[in-house]
Design a protein around this motif. Structure first.
Motif, PDB file in Angstrom:
ATOM      1  N   PRO A   1       0.832  -1.198   0.000  1.00 53.09           N
ATOM      2  CA  PRO A   1       0.000   0.000   0.000  1.00 53.09           C
ATOM      3  C   PRO A   1       0.872   1.256   0.000  1.00 53.09           C
ATOM      4  O   PRO A   1       1.778   1.391   0.833  1.00 53.09           O
ATOM      5  CB  PRO A   1      -0.809  -0.123   1.296  1.00 53.09           C
ATOM      6  CG  PRO A   1      -0.809  -1.585   1.605  1.00 53.09           C
ATOM      7  CD  PRO A   1       0.532  -2.072   1.153  1.00 53.09           C
ATOM      8  N   LEU A   2       0.582   2.140  -0.929  1.00 56.62           N
ATOM      9  CA  LEU A   2       1.323   3.397  -1.049  1.00 56.62           C
ATOM     10  C   LEU A   2       0.464   4.487  -0.396  1.00 56.62           C
ATOM     11  O   LEU A   2      -0.620   4.826  -0.892  1.00 56.62           O
ATOM     12  CB  LEU A   2       1.588   3.705  -2.520  1.00 56.62           C
ATOM     13  CG  LEU A   2       2.455   4.890  -2.900  1.00 56.62           C
ATOM     14  CD1 LEU A   2       3.782   4.879  -2.152  1.00 56.62           C
ATOM     15  CD2 LEU A   2       2.716   4.898  -4.395  1.00 56.62           C
ATOM     16  N   ILE A   3       0.937   5.027   0.717  1.00 51.56           N
ATOM     17  CA  ILE A   3       0.164   5.938   1.561  1.00 51.56           C
ATOM     18  C   ILE A   3       0.550   7.371   1.210  1.00 51.56           C
ATOM     19  O   ILE A   3       1.710   7.769   1.365  1.00 51.56           O
ATOM     20  CB  ILE A   3       0.422   5.614   3.041  1.00 51.56           C
ATOM     21  CG1 ILE A   3      -0.095   4.192   3.336  1.00 51.56           C
ATOM     22  CG2 ILE A   3      -0.225   6.638   3.956  1.00 51.56           C
ATOM     23  CD1 ILE A   3       0.292   3.663   4.682  1.00 51.56           C
ATOM     24  N   GLU A   4      -0.450   8.142   0.745  1.00 50.70           N
ATOM     25  CA  GLU A   4      -0.129   9.425   0.129  1.00 50.70           C
ATOM     26  C   GLU A   4      -0.978  10.586   0.613  1.00 50.70           C
ATOM     27  O   GLU A   4      -0.978  11.648  -0.019  1.00 50.70           O
ATOM     28  CB  GLU A   4      -0.255   9.299  -1.399  1.00 50.70           C
ATOM     29  CG  GLU A   4       0.632   8.189  -1.979  1.00 50.70           C
ATOM     30  CD  GLU A   4       0.550   8.073  -3.485  1.00 50.70           C
ATOM     31  OE1 GLU A   4       1.115   8.945  -4.166  1.00 50.70           O
ATOM     32  OE2 GLU A   4      -0.072   7.112  -3.973  1.00 50.70           O
ATOM     33  N   ASP A   5      -1.716  10.413   1.712  1.00 50.43           N
ATOM     34  CA  ASP A   5      -2.459  11.552   2.258  1.00 50.43           C
ATOM     35  C   ASP A   5      -2.612  11.361   3.767  1.00 50.43           C
ATOM     36  O   ASP A   5      -2.436  10.253   4.287  1.00 50.43           O
ATOM     37  CB  ASP A   5      -3.821  11.715   1.576  1.00 50.43           C
ATOM     38  CG  ASP A   5      -4.769  10.578   1.881  1.00 50.43           C
ATOM     39  OD1 ASP A   5      -5.305  10.534   3.007  1.00 50.43           O
ATOM     40  OD2 ASP A   5      -4.976   9.723   1.006  1.00 50.43           O
ATOM     41  N   PRO A   6      -2.931  12.442   4.501  1.00 46.24           N
ATOM     42  CA  PRO A   6      -2.966  12.355   5.966  1.00 46.24           C
ATOM     43  C   PRO A   6      -3.956  11.332   6.501  1.00 46.24           C
ATOM     44  O   PRO A   6      -3.665  10.641   7.484  1.00 46.24           O
ATOM     45  CB  PRO A   6      -3.359  13.780   6.392  1.00 46.24           C
ATOM     46  CG  PRO A   6      -2.904  14.642   5.266  1.00 46.24           C
ATOM     47  CD  PRO A   6      -3.104  13.826   4.029  1.00 46.24           C
ATOM     48  N   GLY A   7      -5.140  11.206   5.872  1.00 46.01           N
ATOM     49  CA  GLY A   7      -6.099  10.217   6.342  1.00 46.01           C
ATOM     50  C   GLY A   7      -5.564   8.805   6.257  1.00 46.01           C
ATOM     51  O   GLY A   7      -5.770   7.990   7.165  1.00 46.01           O
ATOM     52  N   ALA A   8      -4.853   8.507   5.173  1.00 43.71           N
ATOM     53  CA  ALA A   8      -4.273   7.174   4.997  1.00 43.71           C
ATOM     54  C   ALA A   8      -3.168   6.913   6.015  1.00 43.71           C
ATOM     55  O   ALA A   8      -2.986   5.775   6.457  1.00 43.71           O
ATOM     56  CB  ALA A   8      -3.742   7.022   3.581  1.00 43.71           C
ATOM     57  N   VAL A   9      -2.421   7.958   6.383  1.00 38.54           N
ATOM     58  CA  VAL A   9      -1.391   7.791   7.414  1.00 38.54           C
ATOM     59  C   VAL A   9      -2.029   7.265   8.700  1.00 38.54           C
ATOM     60  O   VAL A   9      -1.494   6.362   9.356  1.00 38.54           O
ATOM     61  CB  VAL A   9      -0.662   9.122   7.683  1.00 38.54           C
ATOM     62  CG1 VAL A   9       0.265   8.999   8.894  1.00 38.54           C
ATOM     63  CG2 VAL A   9       0.141   9.564   6.461  1.00 38.54           C
ATOM     64  N   LEU A  10      -3.196   7.794   9.042  1.00 37.27           N
ATOM     65  CA  LEU A  10      -3.869   7.391  10.273  1.00 37.27           C
ATOM     66  C   LEU A  10      -4.464   5.989  10.182  1.00 37.27           C
ATOM     67  O   LEU A  10      -4.795   5.396  11.211  1.00 37.27           O
ATOM     68  CB  LEU A  10      -4.958   8.405  10.630  1.00 37.27           C
ATOM     69  CG  LEU A  10      -4.452   9.839  10.880  1.00 37.27           C
ATOM     70  CD1 LEU A  10      -5.623  10.772  11.149  1.00 37.27           C
ATOM     71  CD2 LEU A  10      -3.459   9.886  12.031  1.00 37.27           C
ATOM     72  N   GLU A  11      -4.604   5.449   8.987  1.00 32.53           N
ATOM     73  CA  GLU A  11      -5.126   4.096   8.790  1.00 32.53           C
ATOM     74  C   GLU A  11      -4.011   3.084   8.517  1.00 32.53           C
ATOM     75  O   GLU A  11      -4.285   1.912   8.231  1.00 32.53           O
ATOM     76  CB  GLU A  11      -6.111   4.078   7.616  1.00 32.53           C
ATOM     77  CG  GLU A  11      -7.356   4.903   7.832  1.00 32.53           C
ATOM     78  CD  GLU A  11      -8.246   4.350   8.935  1.00 32.53           C
ATOM     79  OE1 GLU A  11      -8.221   3.125   9.166  1.00 32.53           O
ATOM     80  OE2 GLU A  11      -8.935   5.147   9.586  1.00 32.53           O
TER      81      GLU A  11
END
Length: 276
Positions: A122-132
């Motif tokens: 998974p490539l995490i590219e926004d703040p919401g995804a960082v938290l998930e």
């Protein structure tokens, strides 16, 4: 699994694909997303049938970065699966449902072909995804987590400076390690691929934090990452002394060179030898 260097190669570029297997990277990421113009997306996907075996012919693991748009994503994943890719980079991962959707789609193809399961990064590219991030790390197909530093900074309205990216990247890294998964990246931005000294320092710093490797877009960076994410000769020599002393001691804790050595330090030494 040793994945110190992961080289991005546009799946639309026959020129770059032809040389990719010579670059010495532990993995090649055939890119269907940002490196490919919208008008070339279909052609790039069709290229995978030849590109995947070509770039992997010297033993590199082959990933395919698939597009995030629903009208492209599943066709990209299917083509990568048919071509024999080892895994998928899931661009702009924002929810576990995205991973399920791709997994359900390729599972039918895997069974029909009798091939191993694709692994996911998974490539995490926004703040919401960082938290998930830990949710993504728990998923059974997930091999590693990684981040898009430039995208995270843009999504926050920030500049991609080391101080800005350090916290979100460490959060993603901790999520990966908490679930026993690999973690790719450095703590800053490596967009300036001509700054080899800076990239070398960033790789060494990332390794001290436990990152396993990092991606790059230029082949000149590959040997820098291979060296930066490998233990030094001095570290290997220290690890050998510790492991040999632990095996000879037969005790949970013992002294070596004026320092107390116990189980966590022996574990670290064994990890260094495994990496070497």
């Amino acid at each position: 699994m040793k994945l110190r260097s992961l080289l991005y190669v546009p799946a639309s570029s026959e020129k770059f694909i032809a040389k990719a297997h010579e670059r010495g990277a532990d993995a090649i990421i055939l890119d269907l997303e940002d490196a490919v113009a919208p008008t070339d997306k279909t052609r790039a996907r069709e290229n995978l049938a030849e590109a995947v075996p070509s770039v992997g012919r010297n033993g590199a693991k082959v990933f395919v970065r698939i597009n995030a748009e629903p009208e492209l994503q599943l066709d990209d994943a299917a083509a990568a699966c048919h071509a024999g890719a080892f895994g998928l980079y899931i661009a702009k991962t924002r929810s576990l449902e995205q991973l399920w959707r791709v997994s359900d789609h390729v599972e039918r193809i895997e069974r029909a072909l009798g091939r191993p399961e694709l692994v996911f990064v998974p490539l995490i590219e926004d703040p919401g995804a960082v938290l998930e991030a830990r949710t993504f790390a728990r998923y059974d197909r997930t091999l590693a987590l990684t981040s898009g530093g430039e995208d995270i900074a843009a999504a926050m309205g920030a500049e991609p400076l080391p101080d800005v990216l350090r916290l979100p990247k460490l959060m993603i890294h901790m999520a990966a390690k908490a679930e026993g998964k690999l973690s790719f990246g450095t703590l800053g931005s490596t967009a300036n691929y001509s700054d080899l000294a800076g990239i070398s320092a960033a790789a060494r710093e990332a390794r001290t934090h436990g990152f396993d490797g990092a991606s790059c877009v230029h082949p000149s960076v590959v040997p820098i990452l291979n060296a930066g994410f490998a233990p030094s000769d001095e570290q290997v020599a220290w690890a050998r002394r510790v492991v040999e002393a632990a095996e000879a001691s037969g005790h949970g804790a013992f002294a070596l060179g004026g320092k107390m050595i116990d189980a966590p330090i022996v574990t670290r030494a064994r990890n260094i030898l495994a990496q070497a």
